[in-house]
Write a protein that holds these residues in place. Structure first.
Motif, PDB file in Angstrom:
ATOM      1  N   LYS A  71      42.664  54.568 119.826  1.00 49.20           N
ATOM      2  CA  LYS A  71      42.596  55.742 120.717  1.00 49.20           C
ATOM      3  C   LYS A  71      41.123  56.124 120.851  1.00 49.20           C
ATOM      4  N   LYS A  72      40.803  56.991 121.810  1.00 51.89           N
ATOM      5  CA  LYS A  72      39.434  57.472 121.995  1.00 51.89           C
ATOM      6  C   LYS A  72      38.919  58.012 120.659  1.00 51.89           C
ATOM      7  N   GLY A  73      37.842  57.434 120.168  1.00 52.02           N
ATOM      8  CA  GLY A  73      37.279  57.867 118.898  1.00 52.02           C
ATOM      9  C   GLY A  73      37.623  56.975 117.720  1.00 52.02           C
ATOM     10  N   SER A  74      38.564  56.026 117.907  1.00 56.71           N
ATOM     11  CA  SER A  74      38.858  55.077 116.812  1.00 56.71           C
ATOM     12  C   SER A  74      37.593  54.318 116.449  1.00 56.71           C
ATOM     13  N   ILE A  75      37.419  54.089 115.144  1.00 59.48           N
ATOM     14  CA  ILE A  75      36.215  53.418 114.637  1.00 59.48           C
ATOM     15  C   ILE A  75      36.558  52.005 114.171  1.00 59.48           C
ATOM     16  N   LEU A  76      35.792  51.013 114.637  1.00 52.41           N
ATOM     17  CA  LEU A  76      35.881  49.649 114.092  1.00 52.41           C
ATOM     18  C   LEU A  76      34.653  49.461 113.221  1.00 52.41           C
ATOM     19  N   LEU A  77      34.839  49.028 111.984  1.00 48.38           N
ATOM     20  CA  LEU A  77      33.724  48.714 111.088  1.00 48.38           C
ATOM     21  C   LEU A  77      33.895  47.266 110.660  1.00 48.38           C
TER      22      LEU A  77
ATOM     23  N   TYR B  50      30.541  41.210 122.328  1.00 44.83           N
ATOM     24  CA  TYR B  50      31.568  41.996 123.027  1.00 44.83           C
ATOM     25  C   TYR B  50      31.390  43.494 122.795  1.00 44.83           C
ATOM     26  N   VAL B  51      31.344  43.918 121.515  1.00 40.24           N
ATOM     27  CA  VAL B  51      31.303  45.361 121.249  1.00 40.24           C
ATOM     28  C   VAL B  51      29.965  45.981 121.667  1.00 40.24           C
ATOM     29  N   ARG B  52      28.889  45.148 121.684  1.00 45.62           N
ATOM     30  CA  ARG B  52      27.578  45.689 122.059  1.00 45.62           C
ATOM     31  C   ARG B  52      27.397  45.776 123.569  1.00 45.62           C
ATOM     32  N   ASN B  53      28.180  45.016 124.341  1.00 44.61           N
ATOM     33  CA  ASN B  53      28.024  45.002 125.803  1.00 44.61           C
ATOM     34  C   ASN B  53      29.184  45.640 126.552  1.00 44.61           C
ATOM     35  N   SER B  54      30.300  45.843 125.841  1.00 45.29           N
ATOM     36  CA  SER B  54      31.453  46.445 126.535  1.00 45.29           C
ATOM     37  C   SER B  54      31.223  47.945 126.756  1.00 45.29           C
ATOM     38  N   PRO B  55      31.515  48.460 127.964  1.00 44.60           N
ATOM     39  CA  PRO B  55      31.394  49.900 128.226  1.00 44.60           C
ATOM     40  C   PRO B  55      32.423  50.707 127.435  1.00 44.60           C
ATOM     41  N   ARG B  56      33.392  49.979 126.814  1.00 47.98           N
ATOM     42  CA  ARG B  56      34.459  50.686 126.098  1.00 47.98           C
ATOM     43  C   ARG B  56      34.089  50.992 124.639  1.00 47.98           C
TER      44      ARG B  56
ATOM     45  N   GLN C  19      30.807  52.149 121.744  1.00 47.16           N
ATOM     46  CA  GLN C  19      29.451  52.582 121.392  1.00 47.16           C
ATOM     47  C   GLN C  19      29.184  51.967 120.027  1.00 47.16           C
ATOM     48  N   SER C  20      28.254  51.006 119.944  1.00 48.52           N
ATOM     49  CA  SER C  20      28.056  50.231 118.727  1.00 48.52           C
ATOM     50  C   SER C  20      26.760  50.569 118.010  1.00 48.52           C
ATOM     51  N   GLN C  21      26.791  50.405 116.666  1.00 47.01           N
ATOM     52  CA  GLN C  21      25.602  50.691 115.849  1.00 47.01           C
ATOM     53  C   GLN C  21      25.572  49.692 114.696  1.00 47.01           C
ATOM     54  N   TYR C  22      24.408  49.081 114.460  1.00 47.00           N
ATOM     55  CA  TYR C  22      24.267  48.085 113.394  1.00 47.00           C
ATOM     56  C   TYR C  22      23.660  48.725 112.150  1.00 47.00           C
ATOM     57  N   PHE C  23      24.319  48.490 110.986  1.00 50.33           N
ATOM     58  CA  PHE C  23      23.800  48.971 109.703  1.00 50.33           C
ATOM     59  C   PHE C  23      23.301  47.760 108.922  1.00 50.33           C
ATOM     60  N   LYS C  24      21.983  47.595 108.902  1.00 45.64           N
ATOM     61  CA  LYS C  24      21.364  46.431 108.240  1.00 45.64           C
ATOM     62  C   LYS C  24      21.534  46.549 106.730  1.00 45.64           C
ATOM     63  N   SER C  25      21.932  45.434 106.117  1.00 40.96           N
ATOM     64  CA  SER C  25      22.110  45.433 104.668  1.00 40.96           C
ATOM     65  C   SER C  25      21.882  44.007 104.161  1.00 40.96           C
ATOM     66  N   HIS C  26      22.607  43.632 103.121  1.00 35.70           N
ATOM     67  CA  HIS C  26      22.490  42.279 102.573  1.00 35.70           C
ATOM     68  C   HIS C  26      23.862  41.731 102.228  1.00 35.70           C
ATOM     69  N   LEU C  27      23.995  40.424 102.275  1.00 35.80           N
ATOM     70  CA  LEU C  27      25.214  39.753 101.828  1.00 35.80           C
ATOM     71  C   LEU C  27      25.468  40.182 100.391  1.00 35.80           C
TER      72      LEU C  27
ATOM     73  N   GLU D 217      28.716  46.348 111.464  1.00 35.04           N
ATOM     74  CA  GLU D 217      28.637  46.883 112.828  1.00 35.04           C
ATOM     75  C   GLU D 217      29.710  47.945 112.967  1.00 35.04           C
ATOM     76  N   LYS D 218      29.290  49.173 113.305  1.00 35.30           N
ATOM     77  CA  LYS D 218      30.230  50.276 113.520  1.00 35.30           C
ATOM     78  C   LYS D 218      30.359  50.481 115.021  1.00 35.30           C
ATOM     79  N   SER D 219      31.601  50.400 115.524  1.00 33.09           N
ATOM     80  CA  SER D 219      31.837  50.525 116.967  1.00 33.09           C
ATOM     81  C   SER D 219      32.893  51.595 117.224  1.00 33.09           C
ATOM     82  N   VAL D 220      32.529  52.581 118.041  1.00 29.73           N
ATOM     83  CA  VAL D 220      33.474  53.646 118.391  1.00 29.73           C
ATOM     84  C   VAL D 220      34.160  53.266 119.692  1.00 29.73           C
ATOM     85  N   PHE D 221      35.487  53.261 119.707  1.00 32.24           N
ATOM     86  CA  PHE D 221      36.255  52.976 120.922  1.00 32.24           C
ATOM     87  C   PHE D 221      36.194  54.220 121.823  1.00 32.24           C
ATOM     88  N   LEU D 222      35.808  54.008 123.068  1.00 35.71           N
ATOM     89  CA  LEU D 222      35.604  55.154 123.970  1.00 35.71           C
ATOM     90  C   LEU D 222      36.822  55.432 124.848  1.00 35.71           C
ATOM     91  N   GLY D 223      37.879  54.567 124.709  1.00 33.08           N
ATOM     92  CA  GLY D 223      39.107  54.798 125.471  1.00 33.08           C
ATOM     93  C   GLY D 223      39.101  54.066 126.800  1.00 33.08           C
TER      94      GLY D 223
END
Ligand code: 76G
Ligand code: MG
Length: 214
Positions: free
Chosen positions: A161-167, A182-188, A190-198, A208-214
């Motif tokens: 739903k609008k606001g669902s978070i994919l991590l 896909y998640v970085r280019n789709s208008p549906r 809003q994506s954010q990368y959290f740099k870390s380590h294996l 990668e945290k991506s908020v579904f915009l509906g």
């Protein structure tokens, strides 16, 4: 007969961690993986990022794709409010058997439903068979080439739903290039990368945290 790595990880938990104490289970697994044997848990560094996303989302219904030994299952479940539920899918029955025992040792079994099977088969059954409406948070940590098809499947099944978070774990190593694109280019999304380590290494990886915009 030879024991498996998950069996040795469970042994360490049952020997060293305090029953009913999720933090001590997490600490024991991280210590085992740093001092004894590497294992593909999300780990302590990326785990802190996972914790912050869970607490800020304050989810009621969570889906985890890829349980393994239950490390991230315990991390997430220990942060959920009382009525919240976590459904975790595991394909490998041996991993599932170990994970159930780790989850129970940590005392979070009442918030967790571990389902054995393939994500592609189970996602379409979430509403009818598991009484799910939509997921507030999805943690993707299974086959890296299933992140994209399963995300599209969740969209098609109306599980977001609008606001669902994919991590998503491992977007750099082993890598999920088609999912990231896909998640970085789709208008549906809003994506954010959290740099870390294996986990337990100095190799670059991230979430990668991506908020579904509906
Ligand atoms: O494959 C990984 N994780 C998925 C295991 C696949 C389990 C599945 C669960 C399930 C449930 C439902 N449907 C289908 C499936 S398939 C994984 C691998 C590495 C790694 C990194 C560098 C290496 F050198 C070697 C391994 C690190 C990680 O953090 C991982 O998560
Ligand atoms: Mg992973």
């Amino acid at each position: 007969t030879q024991s498996t790595r998950p069996q040795r990880l469970l042994g360490a938990v049952q020997k060293k961690a305090t029953r009913g104490n999720p933090r001590s289970v997490i600490q024991t697994i991280d210590q085992f993986c740093r001092q004894r044997e590497w294992a593909m848990n999300v780990g302590d560094e990326k785990g802190c990022i996972l914790d912050s996303v869970v607490t800020e989302t304050n989810p009621t219904t969570v889906l985890e794709l890829g349980t393994y030994c239950g490390y991230s299952t315990v991390r997430i479940a220990s942060l959920l409010p009382p009525q919240a539920r976590l459904i975790t899918l595991e394909f490998n029955p041996d991993f599932a058997r170990i994970a159930r025992q780790v989850i129970t040792w940590a005392g979070v079994q009442d918030k967790v439903e571990l389902v054995e099977g393939a994500s592609g088969d189970l996602i379409p059954k979430m509403k009818a068979q598991f009484g799910v409406n939509t997921f507030d948070l999805v943690f993707l940590d299974h086959w890296k080439d299933r992140y994209l098809p399963d995300t599209k499947l969740m969209e098609e099944c109306g599980l977001l739903k609008k606001g669902s978070i994919l991590l998503a774990d491992n977007v750099i190593c082993p890598g999920t290039p088609d999912y990231l694109e896909y998640v970085r280019n789709s208008p549906r999304y809003q994506s954010q990368y959290f740099k870390s380590h294996l986990e337990y290494t100095k190799v670059e990886d991230g979430l990668e945290k991506s908020v579904f915009l509906g």
